[in-house]
Write an enzyme that holds these catalytic residues in place. Structure first.
Site, mmCIF file in Angstrom:
data_model
loop_
_atom_site.group_PDB
_atom_site.id
_atom_site.type_symbol
_atom_site.label_atom_id
_atom_site.label_comp_id
_atom_site.label_asym_id
_atom_site.label_seq_id
_atom_site.Cartn_x
_atom_site.Cartn_y
_atom_site.Cartn_z
ATOM 1 N N LYS A 222 0.875 -1.237 -0.023
ATOM 2 C CA LYS A 222 0.004 -0.162 -0.020
ATOM 3 C C LYS A 222 0.701 1.484 0.128
ATOM 4 O O LYS A 222 0.640 2.139 -0.696
ATOM 5 C CB LYS A 222 -0.911 -0.017 1.182
ATOM 6 C CG LYS A 222 -1.972 1.229 1.143
ATOM 7 C CD LYS A 222 -2.158 1.583 2.716
ATOM 8 C CE LYS A 222 -0.935 2.078 3.418
ATOM 9 N NZ LYS A 222 -1.382 2.794 4.953
ATOM 10 N N CYS A 292 -18.704 5.074 6.060
ATOM 11 C CA CYS A 292 -18.745 3.552 6.196
ATOM 12 C C CYS A 292 -17.606 2.948 7.248
ATOM 13 O O CYS A 292 -16.715 2.722 7.090
ATOM 14 C CB CYS A 292 -18.236 3.025 4.831
ATOM 15 S SG CYS A 292 -18.555 1.168 4.718
ATOM 16 N N CYS A 299 -25.209 3.887 7.951
ATOM 17 C CA CYS A 299 -26.103 3.394 6.658
ATOM 18 C C CYS A 299 -27.212 4.165 6.777
ATOM 19 O O CYS A 299 -27.657 4.500 5.289
ATOM 20 C CB CYS A 299 -26.374 1.937 6.917
ATOM 21 S SG CYS A 299 -24.998 0.638 6.985
ATOM 22 N N CYS A 302 -26.325 7.057 4.356
ATOM 23 C CA CYS A 302 -25.299 6.549 3.205
ATOM 24 C C CYS A 302 -26.370 6.739 1.803
ATOM 25 O O CYS A 302 -27.367 5.768 2.081
ATOM 26 C CB CYS A 302 -24.911 5.179 3.324
ATOM 27 S SG CYS A 302 -23.746 4.723 1.933
ATOM 28 N N CYS A 308 -26.356 -1.376 -1.383
ATOM 29 C CA CYS A 308 -25.236 -1.942 -0.374
ATOM 30 C C CYS A 308 -25.529 -3.295 0.042
ATOM 31 O O CYS A 308 -26.554 -3.505 0.965
ATOM 32 C CB CYS A 308 -24.626 -1.019 0.523
ATOM 33 S SG CYS A 308 -23.374 -2.132 1.671
#
Length: 314
Positions: A222, A292, A299, A302, A308
């Site tokens: 990463k 998230c 949620c 969102c 989702c």
């Protein structure tokens, strides 16, 4: 099945076709040596009835066996043709999900937007020093919040953050400057070792390839992909941290559940268009910091709640 007499029947067919073409040339001529113009279906039928080509008593229609060969590219139609490929796998509704995440991230007010690796180096420093500071900030950021990493980078930069200055510090001084980043004792050791390698092998600069970057102590995939993007301006792959790993699995952006960030990176790179690779890390990291969340995701606020798969089970 083709009969044993097929070659002789084919020969008859060839002679008949040759004789028909000879007659057509005589009857179809339009004077002055002009080339015949292709006819439409109705015209072709009418002209066939007016033909004066002598025809002998019609034979009983022969049943010919016709064989078809797969095009191998040798013929005119096969030249330049590419084999058809089945469309690759991609997640359901991913474009709508991505558009919604962009909308939710449009304000760019997450910690990563102000305190990420691209904001921690000294913009007035020489390019070689800037690249080194990017790498150090990425090494500090592992298992550490952006706010803590940014604070450690400020203290290091106040002392003059270069390869030479770090190598001249003793471990206790360096540790005091970077504390309380996660695993700070190990990071002291990795930063000192990496700085020595950069001085000896790269003239104080950082490597310009993922393979060389991950070979440095304390540098993972990463960090390497982010260093390539931020320090060298090259998108070499998708940088996947815990946020990207978590969100990709919640949205089912992987063909199957993945257990580690590197598995997620490989799964995403199989289908995500390459032009999105450089954007996806910061986009999802900020989304993971604000909405998230690892625990108790928000949620209800969102835009992807109905799209989702993970939200349906909450």
């Amino acid at each position: 099945m083709c009969s044993p007499q097929e070659p002789s029947m084919m020969a008859v067919g060839v002679r008949m076709a040759t004789r028909s073409r000879s007659c057509a040339r005589g009857a179809g001529s339009r004077g002055g040596g002009e080339e015949a113009v292709p006819l439409r279906r109705g015209e072709a039928a009418a002209e066939g009835r007016q033909s004066h080509c002598p025809v002998k008593r019609q034979r009983k229609a022969q049943r010919l066996c016709v064989a078809y060969e797969a095009a191998d590219g040798d013929g005119e139609e096969g030249k330049g043709a590419e084999p058809l490929q089945a469309p690759g796998w991609e997640p359901q509704d991913w474009r709508r999900q991505l558009a919604n995440i962009r909308t939710m991230r449009s304000r760019k007010d997450a910690p990563v937007d102000q305190l990420g690796a691209e904001h921690c180096y000294d913009p007035s420093a020489p390019p070689k020093v800037r690249r080194y500071q990017v790498l150090v900030s990425l090494m500090l950021s592992s298992q550490t919040k952006d706010q803590v990493t940014a604070g450690a980078m400020q203290r290091l930069r106040a002392r003059g953050l270069t390869v030479d200055s770090v190598l001249q510090m003793d471990d206790s001084t360096l540790g005091a400057l970077i504390h309380p980043v996660g695993f700070w004792r190990s990071k002291v050791k990795y930063i000192k070792q990496t700085s020595a390698i950069l001085q000896q092998c790269y003239g104080g600069d950082i490597p310009s390839s993922v393979a060389e970057l991950v070979a440095l102590p304390g540098v993972g995939p990463k960090m390497a992909h982010l260093a390539m993007a931020v320090a060298w301006g090259t998108v070499s792959g998708i940088a996947v941290d815990t946020h990207v790993h978590r969100i990709a699995n919640r949205l089912r952006w992987t063909r199957k559940q993945t257990k580690a960030p590197e598995q997620t990176r490989a799964a995403l790179e199989e289908w995500l268009p390459r032009e999105l690779w450089g954007e996806i890390n910061t986009l999802l990291v900020g989304f993971g910091q604000q909405t998230c969340l690892p625990l108790h995701p928000r949620c209800q606020t969102c835009l992807n709640q109905a799209l989702c798969p993970a939200a349906q089970g909450l």
